[in-house]
Scaffold this motif. Structure first.
Motif, PDB file in Angstrom:
ATOM      1  N   LYS A 353       0.616  11.181  -2.677  1.00  9.13           N
ATOM      2  CA  LYS A 353      -0.716  11.136  -3.264  1.00  9.13           C
ATOM      3  C   LYS A 353      -1.374   9.773  -3.006  1.00  9.13           C
ATOM      4  CE  LYS A 353       0.007  14.445  -7.016  1.00  9.13           C
ATOM      5  NZ  LYS A 353      -0.042  14.651  -8.489  1.00  9.13           N
ATOM      6  N   ILE A 354      -2.649   9.816  -2.640  1.00  9.51           N
ATOM      7  CA  ILE A 354      -3.389   8.584  -2.353  1.00  9.51           C
ATOM      8  C   ILE A 354      -3.524   7.733  -3.614  1.00  9.51           C
ATOM      9  CG2 ILE A 354      -5.655   7.673  -1.675  1.00  9.51           C
ATOM     10  CD1 ILE A 354      -5.902   9.984   0.257  1.00  9.51           C
ATOM     11  N   SER A 355      -3.768   8.406  -4.748  1.00 11.12           N
ATOM     12  CA  SER A 355      -3.958   7.666  -6.000  1.00 11.12           C
ATOM     13  C   SER A 355      -2.720   6.857  -6.365  1.00 11.12           C
ATOM     14  CB  SER A 355      -4.309   8.626  -7.134  1.00 11.12           C
ATOM     15  OG  SER A 355      -3.263   9.587  -7.301  1.00 11.12           O
ATOM     16  N   LYS A 356      -1.558   7.325  -5.940  1.00  9.95           N
ATOM     17  CA  LYS A 356      -0.318   6.609  -6.244  1.00  9.95           C
ATOM     18  C   LYS A 356      -0.277   5.267  -5.529  1.00  9.95           C
ATOM     19  CE  LYS A 356       4.625   7.599  -6.700  1.00  9.95           C
ATOM     20  NZ  LYS A 356       5.729   8.541  -6.369  1.00  9.95           N
ATOM     21  N   ILE A 357      -0.765   5.244  -4.280  1.00 11.18           N
ATOM     22  CA  ILE A 357      -0.824   3.983  -3.521  1.00 11.18           C
ATOM     23  C   ILE A 357      -1.913   3.083  -4.093  1.00 11.18           C
ATOM     24  CG2 ILE A 357      -1.235   2.974  -1.243  1.00 11.18           C
ATOM     25  CD1 ILE A 357      -0.125   5.519  -0.020  1.00 11.18           C
ATOM     26  N   LYS A 358      -3.041   3.670  -4.463  1.00 12.68           N
ATOM     27  CA  LYS A 358      -4.158   2.898  -5.005  1.00 12.68           C
ATOM     28  C   LYS A 358      -3.750   2.145  -6.267  1.00 12.68           C
ATOM     29  CE  LYS A 358      -8.583   1.785  -5.373  1.00 12.68           C
ATOM     30  NZ  LYS A 358      -9.215   0.828  -4.449  1.00 12.68           N
ATOM     31  N   ASN A 359      -2.903   2.724  -7.064  1.00 12.35           N
ATOM     32  CA  ASN A 359      -2.484   2.091  -8.317  1.00 12.35           C
ATOM     33  C   ASN A 359      -1.516   0.930  -8.115  1.00 12.35           C
ATOM     34  OD1 ASN A 359      -4.046   3.896  -9.773  1.00 12.35           O
ATOM     35  ND2 ASN A 359      -2.380   5.373 -10.013  1.00 12.35           N
ATOM     36  N   LEU A 360      -1.041   0.766  -6.882  1.00 11.15           N
ATOM     37  CA  LEU A 360      -0.067  -0.305  -6.612  1.00 11.15           C
ATOM     38  C   LEU A 360      -0.727  -1.598  -6.122  1.00 11.15           C
ATOM     39  CD1 LEU A 360       2.710   1.759  -4.789  1.00 11.15           C
ATOM     40  CD2 LEU A 360       2.671   1.019  -7.169  1.00 11.15           C
ATOM     41  N   GLU A 361      -2.019  -1.722  -6.323  1.00  7.31           N
ATOM     42  CA  GLU A 361      -2.758  -2.889  -5.825  1.00  7.31           C
ATOM     43  C   GLU A 361      -2.162  -4.194  -6.347  1.00  7.31           C
ATOM     44  OE1 GLU A 361      -7.289  -2.823  -4.827  1.00  7.31           O
ATOM     45  OE2 GLU A 361      -7.055  -3.412  -6.920  1.00  7.31           O
ATOM     46  N   ASP A 362      -1.910  -4.268  -7.652  1.00  7.51           N
ATOM     47  CA  ASP A 362      -1.369  -5.494  -8.250  1.00  7.51           C
ATOM     48  C   ASP A 362       0.074  -5.751  -7.808  1.00  7.51           C
ATOM     49  OD1 ASP A 362      -3.754  -5.901  -9.543  1.00  7.51           O
ATOM     50  OD2 ASP A 362      -3.138  -4.845 -11.365  1.00  7.51           O
ATOM     51  N   ASP A 363       0.860  -4.693  -7.635  1.00  6.33           N
ATOM     52  CA  ASP A 363       2.257  -4.866  -7.216  1.00  6.33           C
ATOM     53  C   ASP A 363       2.336  -5.405  -5.785  1.00  6.33           C
ATOM     54  OD1 ASP A 363       3.795  -3.583  -9.556  1.00  6.33           O
ATOM     55  OD2 ASP A 363       2.281  -2.085  -9.064  1.00  6.33           O
ATOM     56  N   ILE A 364       1.468  -4.918  -4.905  1.00  4.35           N
ATOM     57  CA  ILE A 364       1.455  -5.412  -3.527  1.00  4.35           C
ATOM     58  C   ILE A 364       1.001  -6.864  -3.499  1.00  4.35           C
ATOM     59  CG2 ILE A 364       0.378  -5.124  -1.260  1.00  4.35           C
ATOM     60  CD1 ILE A 364       0.231  -2.120  -1.855  1.00  4.35           C
ATOM     61  N   ALA A 365      -0.014  -7.205  -4.314  1.00  5.18           N
ATOM     62  CA  ALA A 365      -0.480  -8.586  -4.397  1.00  5.18           C
ATOM     63  C   ALA A 365       0.636  -9.501  -4.880  1.00  5.18           C
ATOM     64  CB  ALA A 365      -1.693  -8.681  -5.327  1.00  5.18           C
ATOM     65  N   LEU A 366       1.451  -9.019  -5.829  1.00  4.41           N
ATOM     66  CA  LEU A 366       2.563  -9.824  -6.351  1.00  4.41           C
ATOM     67  C   LEU A 366       3.623 -10.047  -5.277  1.00  4.41           C
ATOM     68  CD1 LEU A 366       3.941 -11.169  -8.791  1.00  4.41           C
ATOM     69  CD2 LEU A 366       4.960  -8.947  -9.324  1.00  4.41           C
ATOM     70  N   SER A 367       3.943  -9.021  -4.511  1.00  2.00           N
ATOM     71  CA  SER A 367       4.976  -9.156  -3.480  1.00  2.00           C
ATOM     72  C   SER A 367       4.540 -10.061  -2.338  1.00  2.00           C
ATOM     73  CB  SER A 367       5.359  -7.778  -2.936  1.00  2.00           C
ATOM     74  OG  SER A 367       4.274  -7.209  -2.242  1.00  2.00           O
ATOM     75  N   LEU A 368       3.230 -10.043  -2.018  1.00  2.00           N
ATOM     76  CA  LEU A 368       2.715 -10.888  -0.938  1.00  2.00           C
ATOM     77  C   LEU A 368       2.326 -12.274  -1.424  1.00  2.00           C
ATOM     78  CD1 LEU A 368       0.431  -8.306   0.917  1.00  2.00           C
ATOM     79  CD2 LEU A 368       2.676  -9.115   1.632  1.00  2.00           C
ATOM     80  N   ALA A 369       2.332 -12.471  -2.747  1.00  2.00           N
ATOM     81  CA  ALA A 369       1.928 -13.759  -3.347  1.00  2.00           C
ATOM     82  C   ALA A 369       0.554 -14.178  -2.839  1.00  2.00           C
ATOM     83  CB  ALA A 369       2.975 -14.835  -3.039  1.00  2.00           C
ATOM     84  N   ALA A 370      -0.393 -13.239  -2.854  1.00  2.87           N
ATOM     85  CA  ALA A 370      -1.735 -13.515  -2.321  1.00  2.87           C
ATOM     86  C   ALA A 370      -2.784 -12.953  -3.265  1.00  2.87           C
ATOM     87  CB  ALA A 370      -1.892 -12.870  -0.941  1.00  2.87           C
TER      88      ALA A 370
END
Length: 777
Positions: A353-370
């Motif tokens: 589901k696309i919405s599942k990826i969309k909700n991970l915005e903060d988690d991806i930012a945390l992993s990339l430290a950006a």
């Protein structure tokens, strides 16, 4: 072996491809020019002393050691001057050093001088002056100055010409000079009107009655002003033709005479139509030079995007690992490097589901430290999901790098604006004329003011002062003050305004209403011309199809720029919003466009009326998702990283761009360059707006829409001499709202005075007779 052949050929060709050779040659020619100049000056001063020594040296009477040279540059200088001055060109040899110096200057600095024309000019005058000096020497052989100025070329030219032409040489010199000037300066007509009395150009009355006069032809072919051409048109149209008497049949002679009148008139009309040229609005400032690209700075750090392969691979791995941790499979991932951010496009596995990826915005930012991670799910027109990750080293996009591109310089947009570079490093240019209005928002220090300067600079680089006018509103009084210098070229203002940049709220209200009047006036012109928009109207005017005597004129585009729109709305509210909304709804067709900027995109500033009429919006970084939704109708602007990073909402698409950078010093240079040129006598004057006129219009409107009980309420108020809403309520048995509207209408009509708090309003009419006279008006 096949691969080595081109390399060998390249090595052989390097000697003439070396970019240092033109510089070396140019410096050598400039040094040679200086050497020749000083040797010629010394020769002119010590000619009689050095000449005999040089001739003796060439005849081998003396050795080099025995020479006694007075030339400042020694024997070599004396010999060069001897040949250039005495043996060849005489006094005209002094034209050789400037020619050599200019050629060298062009080689060194790559200037745009036409060296061919300069060479032809100098060569012609060297031959012409030598011929003239030789002829004068034949007439006055003992004049010492002529002997000193002549060279060998003078004698070689003048003696054979004198044998064949004699006293025809002056005529040859005169006509050759005239012909040279005609071709060299591209003279296409000789207008002697200003040198002779008007009577020499007047024809007899009969000739004027049926033919276009020479004066009219000159005006038609060379006219720069539309009103002059209109006068000629009217004169031509009013040619009188004597018709035969209606009561008698015309005789044969009368019929033939009438026909000859009509034939002459038709010939005249054909001649007139063939000589009319299109009107050029640029002629009033025909010498205007557009700003050069050299006024803008180059920046060293803009050459390449500094994103390493290692950084790309690390970010890819972190994104994949984060998605796998949340049990999201990825079929493919690729990266596109932009000036500010890198776009990672991922193709999820089936069933995700696309919405599942969309909700991970903060988690991806945390992993990339950006900061500034933005997820586009999905990317419009693609079957992928985009993740925008800021680059660790951001590229500066200079305005010069955008304006110097062929896409901008050769574009066909009416009002082109260089908005910046996309993530794919493509130049993004928009047309303000088709937007048709632009709304810019962003928090303090995120690039909003730079963006305004980019908009203005883009238009200044592409438009002539006759084609574009700005109305600049600057409540802060410092952001747009740089543009004061171009007042007589590009700015418009009210007739009673001293400053071209508008800062006071009251004057802003007057200016906006004046623009509404300008809009209405333009619509009347379009209606009379039978066209639908400014482009069609101007095309018709340029083709001389509209008469200036009837009020028609070339209409420039007008761009209203308001900085800190929120401040205007806070201080004036509806007085600002209503004319802005009216301009936004109607002004596009007549060439009036709006650019509004605000740092607080709240709903009480960007109201529904304004938002509906600004389809193109730009958002720099804002502080909250609410502000992003207010300006763009979607989130994302709160995730930008600042310093010109922006989102553009256009045609229902959101595009992320890096806004070009232009420094204050660069804007000052552009304005100083334009302001130093000849401009119009004053700024473009808008229609005069008087506030009293507006009140009269409101009064007329309120009286035309007056309440059915208006007259009855007026009589009641005058009878009781008490301007009270409650009195109208009680006596006429009305509700409070209707009674309030009636009292407002009575105030507009001048029957009662203004509101005075808890006190009853003053009644301004004393009796029913005075009231009846007022109502009749």
């Amino acid at each position: 072996m096949a691969k080595n052949i081109p390399k060998k050929q390249e090595k052989k060709n390097l000697w003439y491809q070396d970019k240092r050779l033109p510089i070396i040659g140019g410096v050598f020619l400039q040094g040679l020019a200086v050497f020749f100049f000083f040797s010629l000056v010394a020769h002119y001063l010590y000619e009689q002393i050095d000449q005999s020594t040089i001739e003796a040296f060439f005849n081998s009477h003396i050795s080099i050691q025995e020479t006694n040279i007075h030339n400042w540059l020694g024997l070599l200088g004396a010999m060069c001057a001897y040949f250039l001055f005495f043996r060849w060109f005489g006094i005209t040899a002094f034209l050789v050093p400037p020619l050599l110096y200019l050629i060298g200057h062009q080689w060194v600095y790559k200037t745009q001088m036409s060296m061919g024309k300069i060479f032809i000019f100098i060569a012609f005058f060297m031959l012409w002056l030598n011929t003239a000096l030789g002829f004068l020497h034949i007439l006055l052989p003992e004049l010492p100055l002529l002997i000193k100025w002549m060279g060998g070329v003078s004698i070689a030219l003048s003696i054979p010409l004198y044998q064949y032409l004699g006293w025809g040489i002056p005529l040859l010199l005169l006509f050759s000079l005239i012909i040279f000037f005609i071709y060299f300066f591209n003279i296409t007509s000789l207008n002697f009107k200003k040198y002779f009395p008007k009577k020499f150009f007047n024809l007899s009355k009969q000739q004027k009655k049926y033919t276009v006069t020479a004066t009219q032809e000159a005006v038609i072919t060379k006219s720069k002003k539309p009103d002059e051409l209109a006068t000629v048109l009217n004169q031509e149209k009013n040619i009188d033709v004597e018709d035969p008497k209606p009561s008698l049949l015309p005789s044969k002679n009368e019929s033939s005479a009438t026909a000859n009148l009509l034939i002459k008139k038709n010939e005249c009309s054909e001649k007139f139509s063939s000589t009319v040229e299109n009107y050029d609005p640029k002629l009033d400032l025909s010498g205007y030079c557009y700003p050069t690209i050299d006024l803008l700075e180059k920046y060293d750090n803009q050459s390449q995007v500094k994103v390493t392969k290692t950084e790309l691979e690390e970010n890819k791995d972190k994104i994949i690992a984060t998605l796998i941790n949340f049990k999201i499979g990825i079929a493919n991932i690729k990266a596109t490097i932009g000036p500010t951010v890198t776009l990672y496009e991922i193709v999820p596995k089936a069933g995700v589901k696309i919405s599942k990826i969309k909700n991970l915005e903060d988690d991806i930012a945390l992993s990339l430290a950006a900061l500034g991670i933005r997820i586009i799910a999905p990317i419009p027109g693609k079957g992928t999901i985009g993740i925008e990750v800021p680059n660790t080293q951001k590229e500066m996009v200079a305005l010069r790098s955008i304006l110097a591109t062929e896409k901008f310089m050769k574009g066909t947009y009416e009002l082109p604006i260089a908005l910046g570079k996309t993530i794919a490093n493509e130049i993004f240019i928009a047309d303000l004329a088709s937007m048709p209005h632009l709304l810019i928002a962003g928090a303090t220090g995120q690039g909003k003011s730079v963006g305004l300067n980019v908009v203005l600079a883009s238009l200044l680089y592409k438009k002539h002062p006759s084609q574009l006018k700005f109305v600049l509103v600057d409540p802060k009084k410092v952001e747009l003050s740089l543009y004061n210098k171009i007042e007589r070229h590009f700015l418009a203002k009210l007739p009673n305004n001293e400053e071209p940049i508008i800062t006071a709220t009251k004057k802003v209200i007057h200016t906006l209403n004046s623009l509404c009047m300008e809009m209405d006036n333009r619509y009347e012109l379009l209606k009379e011309a039978g066209v639908r928009n400014i482009k069609e109207y101007n095309e018709k005017f340029v083709q001389r199809k509209l008469n200036p005597n009837k009020g028609h004129q070339f209409l420039p585009y007008m761009v209203l720029v308001i900085d800190e729109f929120a401040d205007m709305m806070m201080t004036a509210g509806k007085e600002i919003e209503l004319p802005i909304a009216r301009l936004a709804q109607l002004a596009r067709a007549v060439g009036i466009h709006l650019v509004l900027a605000t740092q607080r995109p709240s709903v009480n500033v960007i109201t529904g009326i304004i938002k509906a009429n600004f389809p193109v919006r730009i958002s720099f970084r804002v502080t909250s998702k609410i502000d992003s939704r207010t300006i763009l109708d979607t989130g994302g602007a709160e995730q930008l990283i600042g310093q010109g990073d922006m989102l553009v909402s256009m045609n229902s698409d959101i595009v992320r761009l890096q806004c070009p950078f232009v420094d204050t010093a660069e804007v000052e240079s552009i304005c100083a360059y334009i302001g130093a040129q000849r401009g119009y006598t004053s700024a473009y004057l808008l229609p005069m707006y008087e506030e009293e006129e507006k009140k009269e219009e409101l009064l007329a409107t309120s009286l035309t829409e007056k309440d059915d009980l208006f007259e009855e309420a007026a009589k009641l108020i005058v009878l009781h001499q008490q301007g009270s809403t409650s009195l109208i309520q009680r006596k006429l048995k009305l509700g409070y709202n209707r009674a309030g509207r009636l009292i407002d209408q009575l105030e507009s009509a001048g029957i009662v005075g203004p509101f005075e708090g808890s006190k009853a309003r003053e009644v301004l009419i004393q009796d029913e007779n005075a009231l009846q006279k007022l109502l009749q008006k």
